[in-house]
Design an enzyme around this catalytic site. Structure first.
Site, PDB file in Angstrom:
ATOM      1  N   ASP A 198      59.490  21.244  10.440  1.00 23.63           N
ATOM      2  CA  ASP A 198      60.567  21.854  11.216  1.00 23.63           C
ATOM      3  C   ASP A 198      61.221  22.718   9.714  1.00 23.63           C
ATOM      4  OD1 ASP A 198      60.055  20.914  13.395  1.00 23.63           O
ATOM      5  OD2 ASP A 198      61.429  19.706  13.392  1.00 23.63           O
TER       6      ASP A 198
ATOM      7  N   ASP B 116      64.271  23.297   9.168  1.00 25.44           N
ATOM      8  CA  ASP B 116      65.678  22.875   8.607  1.00 25.44           C
ATOM      9  C   ASP B 116      65.587  21.454   7.961  1.00 25.44           C
ATOM     10  OD1 ASP B 116      65.129  21.479  10.911  1.00 25.44           O
ATOM     11  OD2 ASP B 116      66.908  21.931  12.078  1.00 25.44           O
TER      12      ASP B 116
ATOM     13  N   TRP C 292      63.087  21.647  24.209  1.00 26.63           N
ATOM     14  CA  TRP C 292      63.240  20.721  23.213  1.00 26.63           C
ATOM     15  C   TRP C 292      62.829  19.195  23.490  1.00 26.63           C
ATOM     16  CZ3 TRP C 292      65.795  16.192  22.752  1.00 26.63           C
ATOM     17  CH2 TRP C 292      65.933  15.353  21.457  1.00 26.63           C
TER      18      TRP C 292
ATOM     19  N   GLU D  20      57.182  16.502  22.552  1.00 27.04           N
ATOM     20  CA  GLU D  20      55.894  16.922  21.981  1.00 27.04           C
ATOM     21  C   GLU D  20      55.466  15.673  20.867  1.00 27.04           C
ATOM     22  OE1 GLU D  20      58.618  18.987  19.397  1.00 27.04           O
ATOM     23  OE2 GLU D  20      58.651  18.927  21.527  1.00 27.04           O
ATOM     24  N   ASP D  21      56.514  15.332  19.992  1.00 28.67           N
ATOM     25  CA  ASP D  21      56.148  14.400  19.028  1.00 28.67           C
ATOM     26  C   ASP D  21      55.806  13.129  19.497  1.00 28.67           C
ATOM     27  OD1 ASP D  21      56.884  16.152  16.818  1.00 28.67           O
ATOM     28  OD2 ASP D  21      58.958  15.737  17.195  1.00 28.67           O
TER      29      ASP D  21
ATOM     30  N   MET E 104      68.882  17.402   6.769  1.00 32.87           N
ATOM     31  CA  MET E 104      68.684  18.334   7.800  1.00 32.87           C
ATOM     32  C   MET E 104      69.606  19.213   7.700  1.00 32.87           C
ATOM     33  SD  MET E 104      68.327  17.634  12.117  1.00 32.87           S
ATOM     34  CE  MET E 104      66.944  17.402  12.118  1.00 32.87           C
TER      35      MET E 104
ATOM     36  N   HIS F 120      73.220  22.547  12.501  1.00 32.85           N
ATOM     37  CA  HIS F 120      73.148  23.859  13.375  1.00 32.85           C
ATOM     38  C   HIS F 120      73.480  23.158  14.643  1.00 32.85           C
ATOM     39  CE1 HIS F 120      69.195  23.369  14.944  1.00 32.85           C
ATOM     40  NE2 HIS F 120      68.902  22.771  13.673  1.00 32.85           N
TER      41      HIS F 120
ATOM     42  N   ARG G  51      72.660  23.892  18.720  1.00 31.90           N
ATOM     43  CA  ARG G  51      71.176  23.848  19.227  1.00 31.90           C
ATOM     44  C   ARG G  51      71.016  25.484  19.921  1.00 31.90           C
ATOM     45  NH1 ARG G  51      67.786  20.618  20.977  1.00 31.90           N
ATOM     46  NH2 ARG G  51      69.396  18.772  20.794  1.00 31.90           N
TER      47      ARG G  51
END
Length: 369
Positions: free
Chosen positions: A220, A222, A282, A285-286, A312, A315, A317
């Protein structure tokens, strides 16, 4: 009559004097060039001529200009000295040095790092700070052979400021880790729901079109590591790298967690048919990937909590990346869908490829939910 004889004698005398003067000048010039000629130049052209007719014919001269040995090395004849046709000296030309493999671990690592996001990052500064990079965000060590060829894949949309921080911190880290690597930012075109997993599949596919990578880091944009001993490379088992994030109090949120930053070799990735393509929005998938790895008999490797610390960038969403309401239902059926939903069924269209010194950005149309 006497005057005529005297004139002839005088003419010959003067001619002899002039001739002697020319000879003296010739000798002086020859001596000058002899004394000033470099000993290295003499070595280049000196031949021991025990075989007097070895280079007499023009055919022999042409053939002797280059000599190729069994190992493929070609040597100019002017660098060799012969006796009876045998080489007795190899002069001036040196064999190129054969680089050894980079050490493990890299001696350039410094350990814990200070990672801050309070000051903005200027990309011009990042360019100047990484002069060894070549176009496309590519780098490899100059003094050793990297142990792995690593493609780093970043799913991306509307995160320009986060990307600046990532490039600022990660390029120096990856170079100290002595990796042969390339950075691939895979940007989803349009405003439809974001699909992180499918973008990662695209990055894997596009990177292999450019180079024979054997390791893939899925990151990712971030997440920044806080210790360069957390090496961005693959191991004998799939590896989870962001194991201790500040977002979760520097703890692993749950045992099956495989999100943030992960590493898989090309063999491991192909064995599970890559990421699923049907997780829009969101989450989920992981966990699907974790299931795929388990179903294929693999285990997750992780660094220690201290070395695996990450920060991280905070931020809110993103729009069009709301939680996927179907994620739990899809995770339950991973075993049934993994062989058909993944790299084998991947469909997309490349819209644009941008090459920068810091990265390769590939904008793609991946369709709609």
């Amino acid at each position: 009559m006497k005057e005529s004889v005297l004139l002839n004698v005088g003419f010959f005398t003067k001619s002899c004097v002039v001739l002697m003067c020319l000879c003296v000048v010739h000798l002086i010039v020859a001596l000058f060039f002899y004394l000033t000629e470099s000993p290295m130049t003499f070595t280049n052209y000196r031949l021991i001529q025990s075989d007097s007719d070895q280079f007499h014919s023009q055919t022999h001269r042409t053939a002797a200009l280059g000599i190729q040995y069994d190992n493929g090395t070609e040597v100019d004849v002017n660098t060799l000295i012969y006796t009876n046709g045998s080489v007795i000296k190899y002069d001036l030309v040196e064999e190129p040095a054969v680089l050894e493999s980079c050490p493990e671990p890299s001696p350039l690592l410094v350990g814990p790092l200070r990672v801050e996001f309070s000051e903005p990052v200027n990309l011009d500064m990042v360019h100047k700070g990484n002069p060894q990079l070549v176009m496309g965000g590519r780098y490899k060590p100059s003094d050793c052979v990297a142990l792995q060829k690593v493609a780093i894949i970043i799913p991306f949309r509307n995160r320009g400021e986060h990307l600046k921080y990532w490039l600022h911190y990660l390029h120096p880290i990856l170079q100290r880790q002595q990796l042969d690597y390339g950075i691939y930012v895979i940007q989803q075109d349009g405003e439809d729901t974001f699909n992180r997993a499918k973008l990662l599949n695209v990055g894997y596919t596009e990177a292999l079109k450019e180079y024979d990578y054997d390791c893939f880091i899925f990151s990712d944009v971030d997440i920044i590591p806080m210790d360069d001993r957390n090496t961005y490379k693959c191991s004998s088992q799939p590896r989870h790298l962001s194991v201790s994030m500040d977002k979760f109090g520097f703890k692993l949120p749950y045992k099956q967690y495989f999100g943030g930053v992960s590493a898989m070799s090309i063999e491991q990735f192909q064995k599970i048919n890559g990421f699923p393509n049907n997780y829009w929005g969101w989450g989920g998938e992981d966990d699907d990937i974790f299931n795929r790895l388990v179903f294929r008999g693999m285990k997750i490797s992780r660094p220690s909590g201290d070395i695996g610390k990450c920060r991280m960038i905070r931020h809110s969403r993103d729009e069009k990346n709301e939680p996927n309401p179907q994620r739990f239902k899809r995770i339950v059926h991973t075993r049934q869908t993994m062989d058909t939903d993944g790299i084998k069924s991947l469909r997309y269209k490349v819209i644009d490829i941008e090459k920068d010194q810091l990265f390769t950005k590939i904008t793609v149309d991946i369709g709609k939910p």
